[in-house]
Scaffold this motif. Sequence first.
Motif, PDB file in Angstrom:
ATOM      1  N   PRO A   5       0.913  -1.202   0.023  1.00  0.00           N
ATOM      2  CA  PRO A   5      -0.078  -0.016   0.080  1.00  0.00           C
ATOM      3  C   PRO A   5       0.990   1.327   0.023  1.00  0.00           C
ATOM      4  N   ARG A   6       0.024   2.422  -0.383  1.00  0.00           N
ATOM      5  CA  ARG A   6       1.039   3.606  -0.186  1.00  0.00           C
ATOM      6  C   ARG A   6       0.077   4.651   0.798  1.00  0.00           C
ATOM      7  N   PHE A   7       0.986   5.043   1.791  1.00  0.00           N
ATOM      8  CA  PHE A   7       0.295   5.811   2.716  1.00  0.00           C
ATOM      9  C   PHE A   7       0.908   7.361   2.846  1.00  0.00           C
ATOM     10  N   VAL A   8       0.124   8.328   3.010  1.00  0.00           N
ATOM     11  CA  VAL A   8       0.338   9.620   3.038  1.00  0.00           C
ATOM     12  C   VAL A   8       0.308  10.179   4.542  1.00  0.00           C
ATOM     13  N   PHE A   9       1.162  10.708   5.047  1.00  0.00           N
ATOM     14  CA  PHE A   9       1.321  11.208   6.608  1.00  0.00           C
ATOM     15  C   PHE A   9       1.357  12.859   6.259  1.00  0.00           C
ATOM     16  N   ALA A  10       0.344  13.298   6.877  1.00  0.00           N
ATOM     17  CA  ALA A  10       0.114  14.676   6.875  1.00  0.00           C
ATOM     18  C   ALA A  10      -0.525  15.377   8.261  1.00  0.00           C
ATOM     19  N   SER A  11       0.579  15.289   9.237  1.00  0.00           N
ATOM     20  CA  SER A  11      -0.055  15.783  10.557  1.00  0.00           C
ATOM     21  C   SER A  11       0.405  17.175  10.946  1.00  0.00           C
ATOM     22  N   ASP A  12      -0.141  17.870  11.739  1.00  0.00           N
ATOM     23  CA  ASP A  12       0.085  19.090  12.385  1.00  0.00           C
ATOM     24  C   ASP A  12       1.272  18.589  13.425  1.00  0.00           C
ATOM     25  N   SER A  13       1.955  19.739  13.791  1.00  0.00           N
ATOM     26  CA  SER A  13       2.982  19.259  14.983  1.00  0.00           C
ATOM     27  C   SER A  13       2.045  19.175  16.276  1.00  0.00           C
ATOM     28  N   LEU A  14       2.716  18.527  17.283  1.00  0.00           N
ATOM     29  CA  LEU A  14       2.093  18.232  18.483  1.00  0.00           C
ATOM     30  C   LEU A  14       2.665  19.346  19.460  1.00  0.00           C
ATOM     31  N   LYS A  15       2.068  20.382  19.546  1.00  0.00           N
ATOM     32  CA  LYS A  15       3.235  21.688  20.028  1.00  0.00           C
ATOM     33  C   LYS A  15       3.651  21.428  21.276  1.00  0.00           C
ATOM     34  N   GLY A  16       4.967  21.635  21.359  1.00  0.00           N
ATOM     35  CA  GLY A  16       5.953  21.445  22.472  1.00  0.00           C
ATOM     36  C   GLY A  16       6.424  20.161  22.914  1.00  0.00           C
ATOM     37  N   GLY A  37       6.590  -3.686   2.188  1.00  0.00           N
ATOM     38  CA  GLY A  37       6.889  -3.085   0.796  1.00  0.00           C
ATOM     39  C   GLY A  37       6.292  -1.812   0.670  1.00  0.00           C
ATOM     40  N   CYS A  38       5.611  -1.178   1.739  1.00  0.00           N
ATOM     41  CA  CYS A  38       4.774   0.059   1.531  1.00  0.00           C
ATOM     42  C   CYS A  38       5.648   1.169   1.184  1.00  0.00           C
ATOM     43  N   ALA A  39       4.764   2.171   0.134  1.00  0.00           N
ATOM     44  CA  ALA A  39       5.487   3.443   0.089  1.00  0.00           C
ATOM     45  C   ALA A  39       4.782   4.391   1.201  1.00  0.00           C
ATOM     46  N   CYS A  40       5.586   5.387   1.270  1.00  0.00           N
ATOM     47  CA  CYS A  40       5.191   6.477   2.495  1.00  0.00           C
ATOM     48  C   CYS A  40       5.739   7.819   1.918  1.00  0.00           C
ATOM     49  N   SER A  41       4.603   8.699   1.788  1.00  0.00           N
ATOM     50  CA  SER A  41       4.757   9.994   1.633  1.00  0.00           C
ATOM     51  C   SER A  41       4.673  10.983   2.675  1.00  0.00           C
ATOM     52  N   PHE A  42       5.345  12.102   2.924  1.00  0.00           N
ATOM     53  CA  PHE A  42       4.955  12.879   4.129  1.00  0.00           C
ATOM     54  C   PHE A  42       5.273  14.322   3.708  1.00  0.00           C
ATOM     55  N   VAL A  43       4.319  15.078   4.298  1.00  0.00           N
ATOM     56  CA  VAL A  43       4.022  16.367   4.005  1.00  0.00           C
ATOM     57  C   VAL A  43       3.647  17.105   5.376  1.00  0.00           C
ATOM     58  N   PRO A  44       4.657  18.143   5.776  1.00  0.00           N
ATOM     59  CA  PRO A  44       4.362  18.987   6.909  1.00  0.00           C
ATOM     60  C   PRO A  44       3.079  19.810   6.587  1.00  0.00           C
ATOM     61  N   ILE A  45       2.230  19.913   7.584  1.00  0.00           N
ATOM     62  CA  ILE A  45       0.845  20.702   7.666  1.00  0.00           C
ATOM     63  C   ILE A  45       0.856  21.631   8.622  1.00  0.00           C
ATOM     64  N   ALA A  46       0.357  22.591   8.654  1.00  0.00           N
ATOM     65  CA  ALA A  46      -0.011  23.890   9.786  1.00  0.00           C
ATOM     66  C   ALA A  46      -1.605  24.387   9.369  1.00  0.00           C
ATOM     67  N   ASP A  47      -1.818  25.047  10.415  1.00  0.00           N
ATOM     68  CA  ASP A  47      -3.203  25.642  10.423  1.00  0.00           C
ATOM     69  C   ASP A  47      -3.396  27.213  10.258  1.00  0.00           C
ATOM     70  N   GLY A  48      -2.235  27.645   9.886  1.00  0.00           N
ATOM     71  CA  GLY A  48      -2.147  29.381   9.630  1.00  0.00           C
ATOM     72  C   GLY A  48      -1.439  30.029  10.815  1.00  0.00           C
ATOM     73  N   GLY A  49      -1.456  28.966  12.070  1.00  0.00           N
ATOM     74  CA  GLY A  49      -0.859  29.778  13.195  1.00  0.00           C
ATOM     75  C   GLY A  49       0.749  29.875  12.920  1.00  0.00           C
ATOM     76  N   GLU A  50       1.228  29.825  14.383  1.00  0.00           N
ATOM     77  CA  GLU A  50       2.845  29.776  14.501  1.00  0.00           C
ATOM     78  C   GLU A  50       3.435  28.393  13.710  1.00  0.00           C
ATOM     79  N   GLY A  51       4.409  28.643  13.038  1.00  0.00           N
ATOM     80  CA  GLY A  51       5.018  27.607  12.399  1.00  0.00           C
ATOM     81  C   GLY A  51       4.549  27.183  10.985  1.00  0.00           C
ATOM     82  N   THR A  52       3.514  28.130  10.371  1.00  0.00           N
ATOM     83  CA  THR A  52       3.088  27.763   9.166  1.00  0.00           C
ATOM     84  C   THR A  52       4.049  28.072   8.044  1.00  0.00           C
ATOM     85  N   VAL A  53       4.776  29.253   8.144  1.00  0.00           N
ATOM     86  CA  VAL A  53       5.903  29.420   7.337  1.00  0.00           C
ATOM     87  C   VAL A  53       6.990  28.461   7.172  1.00  0.00           C
ATOM     88  N   SER A  54       7.277  27.984   8.231  1.00  0.00           N
ATOM     89  CA  SER A  54       8.279  26.889   8.312  1.00  0.00           C
ATOM     90  C   SER A  54       7.754  25.543   7.808  1.00  0.00           C
TER      91      SER A  54
END
Length: 380
Positions: A5-16, A37-54
């Motif tokens: 399978p192919r998994f996508v990981f798109a989590s917000d940070s767990l603050k602190g 044998g899985c394929a994994c893709s990751f993308v960092p996500i934020a909600d417009g608050g602190e850390g969004t630019v990074s």
Amino acid sequence: MRETPRFVFASDSLKGTLGSEDAARLLEGAARRYFPGCACSFVPIADGGEGTVSALVAACGGELRRARVSDPLGRPVDAAYGVLPGNRAVIEMAAASGLPLLAPGERNPLLATTYGTGELIRAALDGGARDVTLAIGGSATNDGGAGCMRALGARFLDEDGRELPGRGADLARVASIDLSGLDPRVARAEFHLMCDVDNPLVGPLGASVVYGPQKGATPAMVSELDAGMRGYARALAATFGRDFDVPGAGAAGGLGAAAMAFLGARAQGGAERVLELVGFDGLLEGADLCVTGEGHFDGQTARGKVVSAVAAACERAGVPCVAVVGGMSAGVAGVPGLAALVPAAIDAMPLEEALGRAEELYALAAERLFSLLALGARLG
């Protein structure tokens, strides 16, 4: 589920505790133990608050740039903004006009200005940006965005034609607005506003009454600011020929209204805009499962947070979505598009202990998730 399978990981940070990258690393480790044998893709996500630019710089292959701008009281401060491929820029107003830049005793929205945010926008335009996204959480200001627009060339005049500095205390004195000096590049750029609140500009739910006290305003200041904002709203309507006392206009002490009026900005949820910028719909193509998450799942989750935005995108794409979260409030309703919720906390424990064991608990939650997925796959 496919054998590989192919998994996508798109989590917000767990603050602190854990960053998005940490969460993805733990999820991938568990996924590969149960689906070698899985394929994994990751993308960092934020909600417009602190850390969004990074998060966006990391996700889009952009870069951070720094500019010397003014803080809410006009003092020099170094602020960073993001430059993304395609002449796009992302700015967190808190980097220049945020509450954390002031000591508690300095907080006074009558004196604070968004001028530094305007300087950041000008720096982005100087760098060639033609698409600018403003994340407007965490402001120390209640100036209606006048300071920001003044940095871009607009002039706010009193009844004698004298220019005002553009602070909260100046709102009541704005008699007219001169747009002749507004930076012409503004008209050639597209502006987006990350906005997750629907507060109007004035009144009991407006910028001054709801958010003024958080920025150091006394009850007397709140009354003065709201009265001044009413006069400012009339000046905006007279200048642009339409009313800007609309939902979202009160965001960031009225910067929402100014961005709509002077920049023609389109407002949308922060997490929704982040997903758009990272091309999330394309990342979901061919995925078997998406795992998202945040620090605490509660009543605010459905109001534009990362989990709800990711789940909605997955539902549109027909991809199952689950969330691994640090903790959750009892009795909270589910989020549309979210198939399952896996809390990391497994026993009653003090918050300090849970935060200190965040990586261990999250890794165990990832193990539970993928062991159950593997069991379901074997069962057909």
